[in-house]
Design an enzyme around this catalytic site. Structure first.
Site, PDB file in Angstrom:
ATOM      1  N   ASP A 161      53.048 -35.615 -35.604  1.00  0.00           N
ATOM      2  CA  ASP A 161      53.128 -35.884 -37.035  1.00  0.00           C
ATOM      3  C   ASP A 161      51.773 -36.442 -37.433  1.00  0.00           C
ATOM      4  O   ASP A 161      51.304 -37.432 -36.864  1.00  0.00           O
ATOM      5  CB  ASP A 161      54.259 -36.896 -37.287  1.00  0.00           C
ATOM      6  CG  ASP A 161      54.640 -36.991 -38.752  1.00  0.00           C
ATOM      7  OD1 ASP A 161      53.772 -36.784 -39.619  1.00  0.00           O
ATOM      8  OD2 ASP A 161      55.816 -37.308 -39.027  1.00  0.00           O
ATOM      9  N   ASP A 177      51.113 -35.271 -45.539  1.00  0.00           N
ATOM     10  CA  ASP A 177      51.925 -35.715 -44.401  1.00  0.00           C
ATOM     11  C   ASP A 177      52.607 -34.462 -43.860  1.00  0.00           C
ATOM     12  O   ASP A 177      53.355 -33.804 -44.585  1.00  0.00           O
ATOM     13  CB  ASP A 177      52.933 -36.749 -44.942  1.00  0.00           C
ATOM     14  CG  ASP A 177      53.836 -37.356 -43.874  1.00  0.00           C
ATOM     15  OD1 ASP A 177      53.659 -37.030 -42.695  1.00  0.00           O
ATOM     16  OD2 ASP A 177      54.721 -38.159 -44.266  1.00  0.00           O
ATOM     17  N   HIS A 223      60.448 -38.280 -48.319  1.00  0.00           N
ATOM     18  CA  HIS A 223      60.114 -39.426 -49.163  1.00  0.00           C
ATOM     19  C   HIS A 223      59.124 -39.056 -50.247  1.00  0.00           C
ATOM     20  O   HIS A 223      58.366 -38.097 -50.104  1.00  0.00           O
ATOM     21  CB  HIS A 223      59.506 -40.535 -48.295  1.00  0.00           C
ATOM     22  CG  HIS A 223      58.465 -40.021 -47.332  1.00  0.00           C
ATOM     23  ND1 HIS A 223      57.128 -40.013 -47.619  1.00  0.00           N
ATOM     24  CD2 HIS A 223      58.578 -39.441 -46.107  1.00  0.00           C
ATOM     25  CE1 HIS A 223      56.471 -39.478 -46.595  1.00  0.00           C
ATOM     26  NE2 HIS A 223      57.322 -39.106 -45.671  1.00  0.00           N
ATOM     27  N   HIS A 268      55.691 -44.180 -47.995  1.00  0.00           N
ATOM     28  CA  HIS A 268      57.098 -44.163 -48.377  1.00  0.00           C
ATOM     29  C   HIS A 268      57.218 -44.898 -49.697  1.00  0.00           C
ATOM     30  O   HIS A 268      57.307 -46.112 -49.738  1.00  0.00           O
ATOM     31  CB  HIS A 268      57.967 -44.788 -47.270  1.00  0.00           C
ATOM     32  CG  HIS A 268      57.942 -43.980 -46.009  1.00  0.00           C
ATOM     33  ND1 HIS A 268      57.434 -44.449 -44.831  1.00  0.00           N
ATOM     34  CD2 HIS A 268      58.328 -42.711 -45.763  1.00  0.00           C
ATOM     35  CE1 HIS A 268      57.515 -43.491 -43.900  1.00  0.00           C
ATOM     36  NE2 HIS A 268      58.053 -42.433 -44.442  1.00  0.00           N
ATOM     37  N   GLU A 270      61.120 -33.588 -44.485  1.00  0.00           N
ATOM     38  CA  GLU A 270      60.970 -33.563 -43.027  1.00  0.00           C
ATOM     39  C   GLU A 270      62.311 -33.543 -42.300  1.00  0.00           C
ATOM     40  O   GLU A 270      62.798 -34.579 -41.879  1.00  0.00           O
ATOM     41  CB  GLU A 270      60.089 -34.716 -42.529  1.00  0.00           C
ATOM     42  CG  GLU A 270      60.401 -36.088 -43.078  1.00  0.00           C
ATOM     43  CD  GLU A 270      59.381 -37.123 -42.605  1.00  0.00           C
ATOM     44  OE1 GLU A 270      59.034 -37.144 -41.418  1.00  0.00           O
ATOM     45  OE2 GLU A 270      58.943 -37.923 -43.447  1.00  0.00           O
ATOM     46  N   GLU A 323      57.605 -30.737 -41.031  1.00  0.00           N
ATOM     47  CA  GLU A 323      57.362 -31.484 -42.286  1.00  0.00           C
ATOM     48  C   GLU A 323      56.272 -30.847 -43.123  1.00  0.00           C
ATOM     49  O   GLU A 323      55.254 -30.389 -42.599  1.00  0.00           O
ATOM     50  CB  GLU A 323      56.963 -32.931 -41.959  1.00  0.00           C
ATOM     51  CG  GLU A 323      56.695 -33.786 -43.205  1.00  0.00           C
ATOM     52  CD  GLU A 323      56.408 -35.244 -42.899  1.00  0.00           C
ATOM     53  OE1 GLU A 323      55.982 -35.549 -41.762  1.00  0.00           O
ATOM     54  OE2 GLU A 323      56.604 -36.076 -43.809  1.00  0.00           O
TER      55      GLU A 323
HETATM   56 MN    MN Z   1      55.059 -37.334 -41.215  1.00  0.00          MN
HETATM   57 MN    MN Z   2      56.768 -38.214 -43.768  1.00  0.00          MN
END
Ligand code: MN
Ligand code: MN
Length: 298
Positions: A82, A93, A153, A161, A186, A281
């Site tokens: 990630d 992200d 998020h 977040h 995600e 994600e």
């Molecule tokens: Mn992530």
């Molecule tokens: Mn994330």
């Protein structure tokens, strides 16, 4: 809302993710993997939005390498990487799962398919709960389980977040997607034997600033300033401060700041039945024409 920065960060994150997807990581340490990927993000002109997460098998999320971490990828591992790029705090992200055990290829595909189906329904006004339903249905139809207590998020400048959740299961209530706001979706998937939940583990190696209030310890306050200047409110790792402070000292100061609640330490998240977990994600921005998936594959 700096769309251009989001798009630029997204393009860089996507390029690095696609490199990660195809590379053979077997025999490499998580330390080398994190450093290599973070180096790529910087080489391409972005900053890291958070330490690269290398979460293996039943660890679903939030493991990053310690300084010189010797943990090594085996030829049977399932590795979630990630990664985050940011430009002026505008974050991309994104995550990919690489799997070296064919038995779990279906798990990886389920995460990808759930993410793909979620992305194809995105436009402004879509309810987050309906995205959750699509993710859950896709995963269950393939014979797997979504992780119910992990979610996507909303994103804001220097905030990963940002308060709103995009669930991985259908749930009551929730919000509707807004035009020109950034979100991450995600899906996390585990096997039928999994509990479909994660619990906190013992290990905590990702940190984030909580408060800039002085601690009256001069050296700790210096570290507090360093964190704010370099990472703002974004997550960081011990590895990222051991160039300025010797490792033992850095660890001591960090522990002190955690105790003073100036810094938060995030535990790794583990599947409750210790079953393997796959993740995919994307970051996206709904717009008048539908959606810009900022981390779409190049
Ligand atoms: Mn992530
Ligand atoms: Mn994330």
């Amino acid at each position: 809302m700096q769309i251009e920065d989001y798009v630029k960060a997204g393009k860089i994150a996507a390029e690095v993710r696609e490199m990660v997807r195809t590379k053979d990581w077997i025999g490499k340490t998580v330390y080398d993997i994190c450093e290599e990927i973070e180096g790529e993000i910087k080489k391409k002109g972005a900053k890291c939005a958070f330490p690269v997460n290398t979460s293996i098998n039943e660890i679903a999320a939030h493991y990053t390498a310690e300084p010189n971490d010797p943990l090594t990828i085996k030829d049977t591992d399932l590795l979630k990487i990630d990664l985050g790029a940011q430009i002026n705090g505008h974050i991309a992200d994104t995550a990919v799962t690489v799997c070296y055990d064919a038995q779990y290829d279906g798990l990886v595909q389920a995460a990808e398919e759930a993410l793909g189906n979620a992305m194809s329904m995105i436009k402004a006004g879509v309810k987050a709960s309906d995205i959750g339903r699509t993710i859950e249905t896709t995963i269950k139809q393939l014979g797997y389980k979504p992780i119910a207590n992990l979610s996507g998020h909303s994103l804001e400048q220097y905030t990963i977040h940002a308060g709103k959740s995009i669930p991985n299961i259908w749930s009551i209530g929730g919000f509707s997607l807004s035009e020109n706001s950034a979100y991450a979706c995600e899906p996390f998937v585990t096997t039928e034997q999994g509990g479909g939940f994660v619990r906190n583990g013992q290990i905590k190696n990702i940190f984030g600033l909580n408060s800039r209030k002085k601690t009256k310890n001069e050296e700790a306050d210096k570290l507090l300033d360093f964190i704010w200047e370099n990472f703002n409110m974004l997550p960081f790792a011990l590895r990222w401060i051991t160039k300025e402070w010797e490792e033992k000292k850095a660890k001591e100061l960090l522990d002190f700041l955690v105790k003073k609640k100036a810094v938060q330490a995030y535990p790794v998240l583990i599947e409750v039945n210790e079953q393997r977990v796959a993740q995919a994600e994307h970051t996206f921005i709904p717009n008048e024409n539908g959606v810009t998936v900022t981390t779409a594959a190049p």
